[in-house]
Structures are given as structure tokens and as C-alpha cells.
Write a protein that holds these residues in place. Structure first.
Motif, PDB file in Angstrom:
ATOM      1  N   ARG A 110      47.937  26.247  41.093  1.00 49.20           N
ATOM      2  CA  ARG A 110      48.207  26.519  42.505  1.00 49.20           C
ATOM      3  C   ARG A 110      49.234  25.509  43.014  1.00 49.20           C
ATOM      4  NH1 ARG A 110      42.709  27.217  41.619  1.00 49.20           N
ATOM      5  NH2 ARG A 110      42.413  24.981  41.925  1.00 49.20           N
ATOM      6  N   ILE A 162      44.487  35.990  38.974  1.00 46.44           N
ATOM      7  CA  ILE A 162      44.948  35.337  40.202  1.00 46.44           C
ATOM      8  C   ILE A 162      43.784  35.110  41.162  1.00 46.44           C
ATOM      9  CG2 ILE A 162      46.355  35.676  42.266  1.00 46.44           C
ATOM     10  CD1 ILE A 162      47.952  34.828  39.823  1.00 46.44           C
ATOM     11  N   GLN A 166      42.558  31.658  42.827  1.00 49.92           N
ATOM     12  CA  GLN A 166      42.382  31.503  44.274  1.00 49.92           C
ATOM     13  C   GLN A 166      40.977  31.004  44.613  1.00 49.92           C
ATOM     14  OE1 GLN A 166      43.600  35.574  45.284  1.00 49.92           O
ATOM     15  NE2 GLN A 166      45.201  34.724  46.605  1.00 49.92           N
ATOM     16  N   VAL A 180      52.134  37.244  35.388  1.00 49.68           N
ATOM     17  CA  VAL A 180      51.512  36.280  36.304  1.00 49.68           C
ATOM     18  C   VAL A 180      52.288  36.214  37.613  1.00 49.68           C
ATOM     19  CG1 VAL A 180      51.018  33.839  36.702  1.00 49.68           C
ATOM     20  CG2 VAL A 180      50.449  34.877  34.501  1.00 49.68           C
ATOM     21  N   ALA A 184      50.832  37.196  41.250  1.00 45.66           N
ATOM     22  CA  ALA A 184      50.784  36.165  42.286  1.00 45.66           C
ATOM     23  C   ALA A 184      51.573  36.611  43.523  1.00 45.66           C
ATOM     24  CB  ALA A 184      51.346  34.855  41.752  1.00 45.66           C
ATOM     25  N   LEU A 189      50.211  34.375  46.579  1.00 45.49           N
ATOM     26  CA  LEU A 189      49.753  33.054  46.158  1.00 45.49           C
ATOM     27  C   LEU A 189      50.934  32.304  45.563  1.00 45.49           C
ATOM     28  CD1 LEU A 189      47.436  31.026  45.577  1.00 45.49           C
ATOM     29  CD2 LEU A 189      47.213  32.120  43.325  1.00 45.49           C
ATOM     30  N   SER A 190      51.201  31.115  46.070  1.00 44.98           N
ATOM     31  CA  SER A 190      52.287  30.284  45.549  1.00 44.98           C
ATOM     32  C   SER A 190      51.801  29.514  44.328  1.00 44.98           C
ATOM     33  CB  SER A 190      52.779  29.301  46.614  1.00 44.98           C
ATOM     34  OG  SER A 190      53.342  30.002  47.708  1.00 44.98           O
ATOM     35  N   LEU A 191      52.585  29.575  43.272  1.00 48.13           N
ATOM     36  CA  LEU A 191      52.219  28.909  42.028  1.00 48.13           C
ATOM     37  C   LEU A 191      53.280  27.884  41.643  1.00 48.13           C
ATOM     38  CD1 LEU A 191      51.104  31.942  39.800  1.00 48.13           C
ATOM     39  CD2 LEU A 191      49.646  30.414  41.138  1.00 48.13           C
TER      40      LEU A 191
END
Length: 247
Positions: A110, A162, A166, A180, A184, A189-191
Motif C-alpha cells: 500500500r 486487492i 485493503q 495487479v 488496484a 487503491l494506490s500502490l
């Protein structure tokens, strides 16, 4: 990586000049952005690549739905399937075509967790972080180390992987880089991709020697080589990989 579909079989058009000895039965998989349904249209990177190869070879493809991922090798062996996508060539009795794209696995965390300083698998292991991955790379040495320490959480679809990240049911996600990033993005969701070197390779089509012939293998190989020489496969790969900063 398998998601149930409403229809059992999806067929592509029949071409007049068939170059294969039979229609190629291929398991359908909702594996975005490689293979998925856009309304009633089957699309994705894998779909377009196989479409191009089949057309060049003069073969017909029949997508078969509702095939559990863990049964595909068995169904190929006993002749209920003819071709598997994205197979890693191995020194076994299997029939593999020429490679048609690269496979790239990456490790993600993350964003904003300050873990981007991890530079090796040993760093990740020593940190005690839990790995999230699917059964595909389960035999990789990287995964085996985490299994031995009881630090693995499994997922079947990338969307689920994901979700596990989270929900903090794992700390590091290992998987196909493009899949992925796509999952995301869908989940917003920022990875952060860890600068950890992993073994990368190529994938090919695996054929059933029970239902197909050596001539079929040669026909598909020749089609792949012609398409690579003309740059057709490269252009398909580049279009789908654009925005993922992948080669």
C-alpha cells in the motif's frame, strides 16, 4: 483468477480456410485486462493475441466457460480442452508453442507505508511481512520461503487480492504486474511497487497432444513467428501495456 460466467460456451466466427485439424477449445477466464467480457464482446490482451494468431493460422477458437482453474491441466491432458493460455514452458512432455509475450511478476505494498526501502526478498522476509498471492507462482522460491514461515494469504482473483491488501490481511502482494495495477485502479487503491528483482520469463500456448497434431503445433508456431516479424503482436502488446510503464 476464475470468475463464473453466465454462458457455457462462447464461439468466435468460423474461418473458411481452417489451418488446424479441429476447433481449439480454450477455457474462458475473467482475468482483467487479459481476458474478460465487455458486454457481449470477449476482449483483453490475451484475447486479442490469440485472435491474431488464430486468424493468421486459419484456425477456429471456441471459448469454453465455467472451467475451474485447478482442473485445466487435467482437462487438457484427457482431451477435453485443446489449448491453455499463458503457459510457462517447462521441460516436460507438454506441447508448447513459441512464446508470444513476456510475463512479469512484481511485489506491491500500500502506498505511503514507508516500505519502499525494501530491496530484496530477504528484506521482506526479515521484516515479517505477510505475502498475498495466488496459486500460479506457488512453486516459486520466493513464495516457498513465505509458506515455510506461515506468512501467506491466498487469493483466486486479483480483485480479491486487492481486497485482502485493503483489509490489511496481508502486507505485500505478489502477482502479474499488469493484472495487479488494473485491479488496484478499479478499486482506487494506490500502490507502491517494490524495487525487488524477481525472475521474469515468457509464456506460450500449451496444446493437448491427445487431440491436436504436430502439424497443428507447427501451424501455430509459424503464425506466431510471422506476426512477430511483421510487428503485429508487438503492437497489440504495446496498446494494452500503455500506461503500465511495462516494456
Amino acid at each position: 483468477m476464475w470468475r463464473r460466467v453466465l454462458v457455457a460456451v462462447l464461439c468466435w466466427p468460423v474461418w473458411v480456410h481452417a489451418g488446424c485439424s479441429r476447433a481449439l477449445r480454450v477455457p474462458f477466464e475473467d482475468w482483467r485486462p487479459y481476458s474478460y467480457m465487455d458486454g457481449t464482446r470477449h476482449t483483453g490482451l490475451e484475447t486479442e493475441l490469440l485472435d491474431a494468431v488464430a486468424r493468421e493460422a486459419g484456425c477456429r477458437v471456441v471459448y469454453v466457460g465455467d472451467v475451474p482453474h485447478n482442473r485445466r491441466q487435467l482437462l487438457l491432458s484427457n482431451g477435453q480442452l485443446d489449448l491453455l493460455l499463458a503457459a510457462t514452458p517447462k521441460a516436460d512432455a507438454g506441447w508448447y508453442t513459441q512464446p508470444y509475450r513476456d510475463e512479469r511478476l512484481s511485489l506491491f505494498v500500500r502506498a505511503g507505508e514507508g516500505r519502499d526501502a525494501l530491496r530484496s526478498v530477504d528484506d521482506v522476509l526479515r521484516s515479517g511481512l505477510r505475502l498475498i498471492t495466488h496459486r500460479g507462482p506457488a512453486n516459486a522460491p520466493t513464495v516457498q520461503e513465505f509458506i515455510a514461515r506461515g506468512q501467506v494469504a491466498w487469493f483466486e482473483t486479483y480483485a480479491r487480492g486487492i481486497e485482502l491488501l485493503q483489509q490489511q490481511r496481508g502486507d505485500v502482494l505478489l502477482g502479474d504486474r499488469l493484472a495487479v495495477l488494473h485491479a488496484a485502479g478499479a478499486a482506487r487503491l494506490s500502490l507502491t511497487e517494490l524495487p525487488v528483482p524477481l525472475v521474469q520469463g515468457v509464456v506460450a500456448y500449451r496444446l493437448s497432444p491427445k487431440t491436436l497434431t504436430e502439424s497443428d503445433l507447427q501451424t501455430l508456431n509459424a503464425a506466431i513467428l510471422r506476426l512477430e516479424a511483421r510487428g503485429d503482436l508487438r503492437r497489440i502488446r504495446a496498446r494494452w501495456l500503455a500506461g503500465a510503464d511495462a516494456p
